[in-house]
Design a protein around this motif. Sequence first.
Motif, PDB file in Angstrom:
ATOM      1  N   ARG A  46      23.116  15.803  36.125  1.00 46.26           N
ATOM      2  CA  ARG A  46      22.486  14.652  35.998  1.00 46.26           C
ATOM      3  C   ARG A  46      22.199  13.980  37.510  1.00 46.26           C
ATOM      4  O   ARG A  46      23.180  14.008  38.400  1.00 46.26           O
ATOM      5  CB  ARG A  46      22.943  13.631  35.104  1.00 46.26           C
ATOM      6  N   THR A  47      21.087  13.313  37.667  1.00 45.61           N
ATOM      7  CA  THR A  47      21.158  12.437  38.852  1.00 45.61           C
ATOM      8  C   THR A  47      21.653  11.341  38.870  1.00 45.61           C
ATOM      9  O   THR A  47      21.011  10.543  37.995  1.00 45.61           O
ATOM     10  CB  THR A  47      19.555  12.505  39.635  1.00 45.61           C
ATOM     11  N   VAL A  48      22.649  10.794  39.707  1.00 43.97           N
ATOM     12  CA  VAL A  48      23.235   9.253  39.700  1.00 43.97           C
ATOM     13  C   VAL A  48      22.855   8.549  40.729  1.00 43.97           C
ATOM     14  O   VAL A  48      23.058   9.220  42.180  1.00 43.97           O
ATOM     15  CB  VAL A  48      24.530   9.312  39.519  1.00 43.97           C
ATOM     16  N   GLN A  56      24.109  14.563  42.448  1.00 37.98           N
ATOM     17  CA  GLN A  56      24.420  15.215  40.878  1.00 37.98           C
ATOM     18  C   GLN A  56      25.528  15.577  40.665  1.00 37.98           C
ATOM     19  O   GLN A  56      26.520  15.978  41.146  1.00 37.98           O
ATOM     20  CB  GLN A  56      23.722  16.805  41.604  1.00 37.98           C
ATOM     21  N   VAL A  57      25.545  15.120  39.203  1.00 34.00           N
ATOM     22  CA  VAL A  57      27.021  15.156  38.749  1.00 34.00           C
ATOM     23  C   VAL A  57      26.716  15.710  37.244  1.00 34.00           C
ATOM     24  O   VAL A  57      25.714  16.047  36.811  1.00 34.00           O
ATOM     25  CB  VAL A  57      27.432  13.683  38.624  1.00 34.00           C
ATOM     26  N   LYS A  58      28.078  16.370  36.803  1.00 33.24           N
ATOM     27  CA  LYS A  58      28.071  17.126  35.188  1.00 33.24           C
ATOM     28  C   LYS A  58      27.596  15.682  34.433  1.00 33.24           C
ATOM     29  O   LYS A  58      27.996  14.813  34.616  1.00 33.24           O
ATOM     30  CB  LYS A  58      29.180  17.791  35.242  1.00 33.24           C
ATOM     31  N   LYS A  59      27.144  16.407  33.331  1.00 35.96           N
ATOM     32  CA  LYS A  59      26.676  15.419  32.221  1.00 35.96           C
ATOM     33  C   LYS A  59      27.976  14.914  31.681  1.00 35.96           C
ATOM     34  O   LYS A  59      28.180  13.585  31.165  1.00 35.96           O
ATOM     35  CB  LYS A  59      26.141  16.182  31.016  1.00 35.96           C
ATOM     36  N   ASP A 126      35.726  17.408  39.331  1.00 32.55           N
ATOM     37  CA  ASP A 126      34.418  17.595  39.099  1.00 32.55           C
ATOM     38  C   ASP A 126      33.386  16.522  39.432  1.00 32.55           C
ATOM     39  O   ASP A 126      32.293  16.165  39.238  1.00 32.55           O
ATOM     40  CB  ASP A 126      34.006  18.390  38.069  1.00 32.55           C
ATOM     41  N   LEU A 127      34.308  15.389  39.694  1.00 30.33           N
ATOM     42  CA  LEU A 127      33.788  13.958  40.154  1.00 30.33           C
ATOM     43  C   LEU A 127      34.884  13.109  40.769  1.00 30.33           C
ATOM     44  O   LEU A 127      36.167  13.164  40.320  1.00 30.33           O
ATOM     45  CB  LEU A 127      33.313  13.234  38.923  1.00 30.33           C
ATOM     46  N   ILE A 128      34.341  12.305  41.796  1.00 28.49           N
ATOM     47  CA  ILE A 128      35.420  11.437  42.549  1.00 28.49           C
ATOM     48  C   ILE A 128      34.557  10.035  42.408  1.00 28.49           C
ATOM     49  O   ILE A 128      33.371  10.004  42.731  1.00 28.49           O
ATOM     50  CB  ILE A 128      35.542  11.886  43.836  1.00 28.49           C
ATOM     51  N   LEU A 129      35.409   9.061  41.885  1.00 30.40           N
ATOM     52  CA  LEU A 129      34.739   7.563  41.878  1.00 30.40           C
ATOM     53  C   LEU A 129      35.383   6.915  42.964  1.00 30.40           C
ATOM     54  O   LEU A 129      36.638   6.774  42.909  1.00 30.40           O
ATOM     55  CB  LEU A 129      34.795   6.949  40.438  1.00 30.40           C
ATOM     56  N   THR A 130      34.766   6.105  43.668  1.00 31.21           N
ATOM     57  CA  THR A 130      35.474   5.221  44.706  1.00 31.21           C
ATOM     58  C   THR A 130      34.120   4.093  45.309  1.00 31.21           C
ATOM     59  O   THR A 130      32.981   4.147  44.364  1.00 31.21           O
ATOM     60  CB  THR A 130      35.853   5.907  45.796  1.00 31.21           C
ATOM     61  N   ALA A 166      30.244   4.481  34.409  1.00 29.34           N
ATOM     62  CA  ALA A 166      29.703   4.679  33.298  1.00 29.34           C
ATOM     63  C   ALA A 166      28.695   5.706  33.130  1.00 29.34           C
ATOM     64  O   ALA A 166      28.660   6.987  32.212  1.00 29.34           O
ATOM     65  CB  ALA A 166      29.340   3.690  32.173  1.00 29.34           C
ATOM     66  N   ASP A 167      27.660   5.734  34.001  1.00 32.40           N
ATOM     67  CA  ASP A 167      26.539   6.519  33.911  1.00 32.40           C
ATOM     68  C   ASP A 167      27.287   7.797  34.519  1.00 32.40           C
ATOM     69  O   ASP A 167      26.649   8.911  34.021  1.00 32.40           O
ATOM     70  CB  ASP A 167      25.581   5.913  35.001  1.00 32.40           C
ATOM     71  N   ALA A 168      28.060   7.655  35.827  1.00 31.76           N
ATOM     72  CA  ALA A 168      28.472   8.886  36.268  1.00 31.76           C
ATOM     73  C   ALA A 168      29.477   9.552  35.138  1.00 31.76           C
ATOM     74  O   ALA A 168      29.445  11.205  35.234  1.00 31.76           O
ATOM     75  CB  ALA A 168      29.278   8.710  37.591  1.00 31.76           C
ATOM     76  N   LEU A 169      30.155   9.088  34.428  1.00 31.17           N
ATOM     77  CA  LEU A 169      31.119   9.644  33.412  1.00 31.17           C
ATOM     78  C   LEU A 169      30.459  10.168  32.103  1.00 31.17           C
ATOM     79  O   LEU A 169      30.988  10.710  31.400  1.00 31.17           O
ATOM     80  CB  LEU A 169      32.234   8.808  33.336  1.00 31.17           C
TER      81      LEU A 169
END
Length: 326
Positions: A46-48, A56-59, A126-130, A166-169
Amino acid sequence: MITALRRRGLLAGSLALTAAFVLSACGSSEPSDKGKESAAGGSDLRTVKTAMGDVQVKKAPKRVVVLDTAELDSAITLGVKPVGATHAGTESGFLPYLPKDKVEGIKDVGEMMTPNLEAIAALQPDLILTSKIRHGDKYAELKKIAPTVMTETTGHPWKENFQLHADALGKTAEAKKAVADYDAHTKKVTKALGGKEKAAKTEVNVVRFVEGADIRIYGKRNYISTLLSDVGVGRPAITDKAKDGFSYDVSPEKIDLADADVVFHSTYGDPTKAKRKQTLDSALWKGMKAVENDKAFAVEDELWIQGIGYTAASKILDELQSHLTK
């Protein structure tokens, strides 16, 4: 002559090998992401929209690393246990207001402002949040490890940041419930205070003693101020003097400027170096109406200031109601 023939033979071999690789890639049983998208009839990405552009992140990310307290609160609130997280301050450990079972097993990847990039990479996230304000200077390195979703800043826009998290996760439904629960909770506290009009007549200040810095009287553009605003309590005029709306900083000799009907105070770092005892023992502090009326309350800095999220907010709202209804 032999050398020329040998060169032509090597060239022919090279071309044949290249062709073989191309054919192998085209017929591979391990398709690329684009191949997966075609085979599945839809992308698993998905595009965030982030502070650093589209990412681009995994669903449904499974291995998430968070690099600040707000992102950790968001993940826990949304039912996601990160594989890695930084810790705040100089001591190891996650903020104590978070449920132990929710943080147990999370790998500590270093202090918040100096995360260990090798430790992060070793977790194969598969994702980093900051946020950009925290780690914008490390974005190029972080995105090489995993898709990195950054908000612009932290603190005051925590509700908007939560929606991005929330969108990214892939947890937008869970986010709606968290917001609804919060809204119901703030209304409950307001009602307990006697309704909107009565709540607005009680002026509240939040003071933070900080090691190595002046004392902060919090303004109206920070995390805790949004909770006070949502409950509907009043704020003293001094809060309008806060730099960029964040805080109005004073020395112990001017602590009386923090006076209000109710004062909440917390301490970050060493209490002595933060001038906490010196201030609380002073005649100026003791002469404040909030102190004289037993309406000055010490609260946990890790919760009220560092938490930044809906899980922290729920606990703060409970404490607000308890203190303001005494």
